[in-house]
Design a protein around this motif. Sequence first.
Motif, PDB file in Angstrom:
ATOM      1  N   ILE A 160       0.827  -1.207   0.000  1.00 15.27           N
ATOM      2  CA  ILE A 160       0.000   0.000   0.000  1.00 15.27           C
ATOM      3  C   ILE A 160       0.861   1.257   0.000  1.00 15.27           C
ATOM      4  CG2 ILE A 160      -1.611   1.348   1.431  1.00 15.27           C
ATOM      5  CD1 ILE A 160      -2.882  -1.320   2.246  1.00 15.27           C
ATOM      6  N   GLY A 161       2.067   1.133   0.557  1.00 14.52           N
ATOM      7  CA  GLY A 161       2.958   2.292   0.646  1.00 14.52           C
ATOM      8  C   GLY A 161       3.099   2.824   2.056  1.00 14.52           C
ATOM      9  N   SER A 162       2.445   2.148   3.025  1.00 19.10           N
ATOM     10  CA  SER A 162       2.576   2.546   4.429  1.00 19.10           C
ATOM     11  C   SER A 162       3.799   1.838   5.012  1.00 19.10           C
ATOM     12  CB  SER A 162       1.309   2.176   5.207  1.00 19.10           C
ATOM     13  OG  SER A 162       0.180   2.822   4.672  1.00 19.10           O
ATOM     14  N   LEU A 163       4.985   2.328   4.639  1.00 21.98           N
ATOM     15  CA  LEU A 163       6.221   1.605   4.947  1.00 21.98           C
ATOM     16  C   LEU A 163       6.544   1.592   6.438  1.00 21.98           C
ATOM     17  CD1 LEU A 163       8.350   2.822   1.916  1.00 21.98           C
ATOM     18  CD2 LEU A 163       7.108   0.675   2.168  1.00 21.98           C
ATOM     19  N   ASN A 164       6.290   2.687   7.136  1.00 20.92           N
ATOM     20  CA  ASN A 164       6.560   2.723   8.576  1.00 20.92           C
ATOM     21  C   ASN A 164       5.657   1.737   9.319  1.00 20.92           C
ATOM     22  OD1 ASN A 164       8.590   4.656   8.405  1.00 20.92           O
ATOM     23  ND2 ASN A 164       7.145   6.350   8.522  1.00 20.92           N
ATOM     24  N   LYS A 165       4.401   1.645   8.891  1.00 22.25           N
ATOM     25  CA  LYS A 165       3.489   0.663   9.489  1.00 22.25           C
ATOM     26  C   LYS A 165       3.975  -0.755   9.204  1.00 22.25           C
ATOM     27  CE  LYS A 165      -0.937   3.105   9.752  1.00 22.25           C
ATOM     28  NZ  LYS A 165      -2.358   3.084   9.306  1.00 22.25           N
ATOM     29  N   SER A 166       4.504  -0.944   7.994  1.00 23.14           N
ATOM     30  CA  SER A 166       5.025  -2.255   7.617  1.00 23.14           C
ATOM     31  C   SER A 166       6.173  -2.664   8.532  1.00 23.14           C
ATOM     32  CB  SER A 166       5.502  -2.232   6.155  1.00 23.14           C
ATOM     33  OG  SER A 166       6.017  -3.487   5.770  1.00 23.14           O
ATOM     34  N   VAL A 167       7.098  -1.741   8.789  1.00 24.03           N
ATOM     35  CA  VAL A 167       8.233  -2.025   9.672  1.00 24.03           C
ATOM     36  C   VAL A 167       7.738  -2.380  11.078  1.00 24.03           C
ATOM     37  CG1 VAL A 167      10.212  -0.998  10.860  1.00 24.03           C
ATOM     38  CG2 VAL A 167       9.917  -0.652   8.416  1.00 24.03           C
ATOM     39  N   LEU A 168       6.819  -1.575  11.616  1.00 26.12           N
ATOM     40  CA  LEU A 168       6.301  -1.826  12.964  1.00 26.12           C
ATOM     41  C   LEU A 168       5.617  -3.186  13.049  1.00 26.12           C
ATOM     42  CD1 LEU A 168       4.820   1.696  13.832  1.00 26.12           C
ATOM     43  CD2 LEU A 168       6.883   0.654  14.776  1.00 26.12           C
ATOM     44  N   GLN A 169       4.857  -3.533  12.005  1.00 27.46           N
ATOM     45  CA  GLN A 169       4.131  -4.803  11.993  1.00 27.46           C
ATOM     46  C   GLN A 169       5.095  -5.993  11.934  1.00 27.46           C
ATOM     47  OE1 GLN A 169       0.828  -5.125  12.343  1.00 27.46           O
ATOM     48  NE2 GLN A 169       0.947  -7.351  12.271  1.00 27.46           N
ATOM     49  N   LEU A 170       6.130  -5.889  11.092  1.00 33.64           N
ATOM     50  CA  LEU A 170       7.093  -6.990  10.965  1.00 33.64           C
ATOM     51  C   LEU A 170       7.940  -7.133  12.239  1.00 33.64           C
ATOM     52  CD1 LEU A 170       8.143  -6.446   7.242  1.00 33.64           C
ATOM     53  CD2 LEU A 170       6.788  -8.331   8.165  1.00 33.64           C
ATOM     54  N   LYS A 171       8.273  -6.013  12.882  1.00 34.96           N
ATOM     55  CA  LYS A 171       8.993  -6.084  14.165  1.00 34.96           C
ATOM     56  C   LYS A 171       8.108  -6.733  15.232  1.00 34.96           C
ATOM     57  CE  LYS A 171      12.286  -2.245  13.798  1.00 34.96           C
ATOM     58  NZ  LYS A 171      12.676  -0.932  14.355  1.00 34.96           N
ATOM     59  N   GLY A 212      14.022  -6.705   5.880  1.00 32.29           N
ATOM     60  CA  GLY A 212      15.172  -6.146   5.167  1.00 32.29           C
ATOM     61  C   GLY A 212      14.771  -5.496   3.867  1.00 32.29           C
ATOM     62  N   ASN A 213      13.865  -6.142   3.129  1.00 31.86           N
ATOM     63  CA  ASN A 213      13.408  -5.579   1.853  1.00 31.86           C
ATOM     64  C   ASN A 213      12.603  -4.302   2.048  1.00 31.86           C
ATOM     65  OD1 ASN A 213      14.548  -7.520   0.102  1.00 31.86           O
ATOM     66  ND2 ASN A 213      12.896  -8.954   0.551  1.00 31.86           N
ATOM     67  N   VAL A 214      11.839  -4.230   3.141  1.00 29.18           N
ATOM     68  CA  VAL A 214      11.076  -3.007   3.425  1.00 29.18           C
ATOM     69  C   VAL A 214      12.032  -1.856   3.728  1.00 29.18           C
ATOM     70  CG1 VAL A 214       9.433  -1.888   4.981  1.00 29.18           C
ATOM     71  CG2 VAL A 214       9.030  -4.227   4.233  1.00 29.18           C
ATOM     72  N   TYR A 215      13.092  -2.127   4.480  1.00 28.24           N
ATOM     73  CA  TYR A 215      14.089  -1.085   4.755  1.00 28.24           C
ATOM     74  C   TYR A 215      14.700  -0.565   3.442  1.00 28.24           C
ATOM     75  CZ  TYR A 215      14.213  -1.759   9.832  1.00 28.24           C
ATOM     76  OH  TYR A 215      13.900  -1.783  11.172  1.00 28.24           O
ATOM     77  N   ASN A 216      14.970  -1.480   2.507  1.00 24.48           N
ATOM     78  CA  ASN A 216      15.496  -1.054   1.203  1.00 24.48           C
ATOM     79  C   ASN A 216      14.505  -0.151   0.477  1.00 24.48           C
ATOM     80  OD1 ASN A 216      17.940  -2.358   1.420  1.00 24.48           O
ATOM     81  ND2 ASN A 216      17.324  -4.160   0.258  1.00 24.48           N
ATOM     82  N   THR A 217      13.232  -0.514   0.556  1.00 25.94           N
ATOM     83  CA  THR A 217      12.194   0.282  -0.111  1.00 25.94           C
ATOM     84  C   THR A 217      12.092   1.675   0.508  1.00 25.94           C
ATOM     85  OG1 THR A 217      10.947  -1.743  -0.565  1.00 25.94           O
ATOM     86  CG2 THR A 217       9.764   0.347  -0.798  1.00 25.94           C
ATOM     87  N   ILE A 218      12.167   1.747   1.841  1.00 23.25           N
ATOM     88  CA  ILE A 218      12.114   3.052   2.512  1.00 23.25           C
ATOM     89  C   ILE A 218      13.278   3.922   2.052  1.00 23.25           C
ATOM     90  CG2 ILE A 218      12.310   4.241   4.729  1.00 23.25           C
ATOM     91  CD1 ILE A 218      10.881   1.902   6.027  1.00 23.25           C
ATOM     92  N   TYR A 219      14.466   3.331   1.943  1.00 22.44           N
ATOM     93  CA  TYR A 219      15.625   4.103   1.487  1.00 22.44           C
ATOM     94  C   TYR A 219      15.402   4.614   0.061  1.00 22.44           C
ATOM     95  CZ  TYR A 219      20.255   5.332  -0.165  1.00 22.44           C
ATOM     96  OH  TYR A 219      21.303   6.018  -0.705  1.00 22.44           O
ATOM     97  N   GLN A 220      14.849   3.776  -0.797  1.00 20.66           N
ATOM     98  CA  GLN A 220      14.601   4.194  -2.183  1.00 20.66           C
ATOM     99  C   GLN A 220      13.582   5.317  -2.250  1.00 20.66           C
ATOM    100  OE1 GLN A 220      13.941  -0.019  -3.396  1.00 20.66           O
ATOM    101  NE2 GLN A 220      15.145   0.505  -5.188  1.00 20.66           N
TER     102      GLN A 220
END
Length: 512
Positions: A111-122, A151-159
């Motif tokens: 969806i593009g909610s990358l911060n939510k994605s990180v929190l959910q995976l953690k 790890g892939n989500v972190y890469n996406t956030i950087y991009q």
Amino acid sequence: MNELINSKSITYKTYGYAATEYLKTKEKRKLNQQFFKDSIYKYLPRIAISPENYSILFDIYILLGNTNKRRKKLEQALRYYLTAETFANKAEDIERMVKIQSNIGLIYQDIGSLNKSVLQLKKALNFLDDHKKSLGEKYYQRRFKTLSNLGNVYNTIYQEKNTNNVYLDSSLNCFRNILNDKNFKLTADKTAKIDLCLGTTYSLRKEYVQATDFFEKALSYFKNKKSQSDLYKTHYNLGVNYFNSGNLNKAKQNLLELFKVKKNDDLDTNLVNAHNYISQIYLEEGNIDSARYYFKKYKKIFTIVSENEQLQKKTTKNLIQFNDLEKRIKKLSNENQNYSIAISFLIALLILSIFLIAKNNKEKKKTRLRLEELLLSVTNKNIEKESNSNITINDKQHQEIIKGLKKIENNLYFLKEEFNLYNAAKKIGTNTTYLSKVIKVYKKMSFSEYTNHLRINHIVKILSTDKKVRAYTTQAIGEIGGYKNAKSFTRIFKKHTGITPYQFIEKINTEV
């Protein structure tokens, strides 16, 4: 699945429909979507919400989520996943809880909610650690998937942000944890997938030589395995890595291999961007015909991809290169003026497309921000309340009118059909001219605006607390606030909140 559909059990019948729909969607088989939707929602509400059904209800909702995810209906998929999570929690099913937490994390990424994605995976990783003993061998299977996804989500956030190397450090940490922990017992396939991830991370860090080593190792394995999807990703990432490092010949080889591997008609951002890179490479080589050929294909598939909002976000920024590309094509081309005009017209169309897409995205962003503001106020139970504590009133007559308005607000008199300027003034004990003036001075709005302000806030409060009301028609919801016409109510609601009642209800059902 056909046997389940034909069974007498409502529960198994519903599961059979949901599973069949998912399998056919996954394998791109022809199916009547409306038929399956009607069938599922005919039986699903009839399944008893009881402990013995929690597990199969979880399975049904996760199937519905997976089906909608494959159809790119991501918001709807998220709603199904969140419902599935509630049943996994009710069942206290550890394995299902782990599974759905990762699914939710990935859908937030899509969806593009990358911060939510990180929190959910953690959150999923912490949950895994808390239940390590009960999960046994499945602990490492799940931890592998969750860590690699994170790890892939972190890469996406950087991009997306392209500023902070801390995201790439976090990404490397995820992948290294997998490689360095012997308990994962990595197969050759999993090792190759991590090599691909590490190659991507090092490439983003502009450490191209180290990235190439990981990509080449992954590529060698995927070629032997003949894994089409993995070969596709690896050729793309390796091609981009070579392009950025200045090795255009190797970049071209890998990107052209990518086109051979891509057998189906599914479009994604990698395919769009690959045409852009190839066009630039041919321009550098002075091959104007090939450059023009891939430029046209780039434009064609971007038009198709731009209809998908999620892909559109990822490709729009690359279109700014079209101006430079057009100039270079003109410089190298010996075609006549008519062709030059056609190219200019094409570029103008693309620039216009960028403008329209950007404008559309801006409007959508405004709507999302307003939704988030309303939801935040709902979540914190902080919907705007009428308050006169910050109003300084010296005139005693004005004070009495303000007190009268406060009574009207507390008694919800503004919801009455007879509520108007004349009756409000009569109830307070003043005249209409004086009342209008006081509202204008102290409320900073006209009487009509004041009425709509009270009514819409009242409706928002009810929608935020009463799930049953959210299922009402727009007409019925409007009547709660004293509006007799649904169209008029929708217009006033949007003017007051910035969004439609439907948008507010749809979002609040997901978030609250």
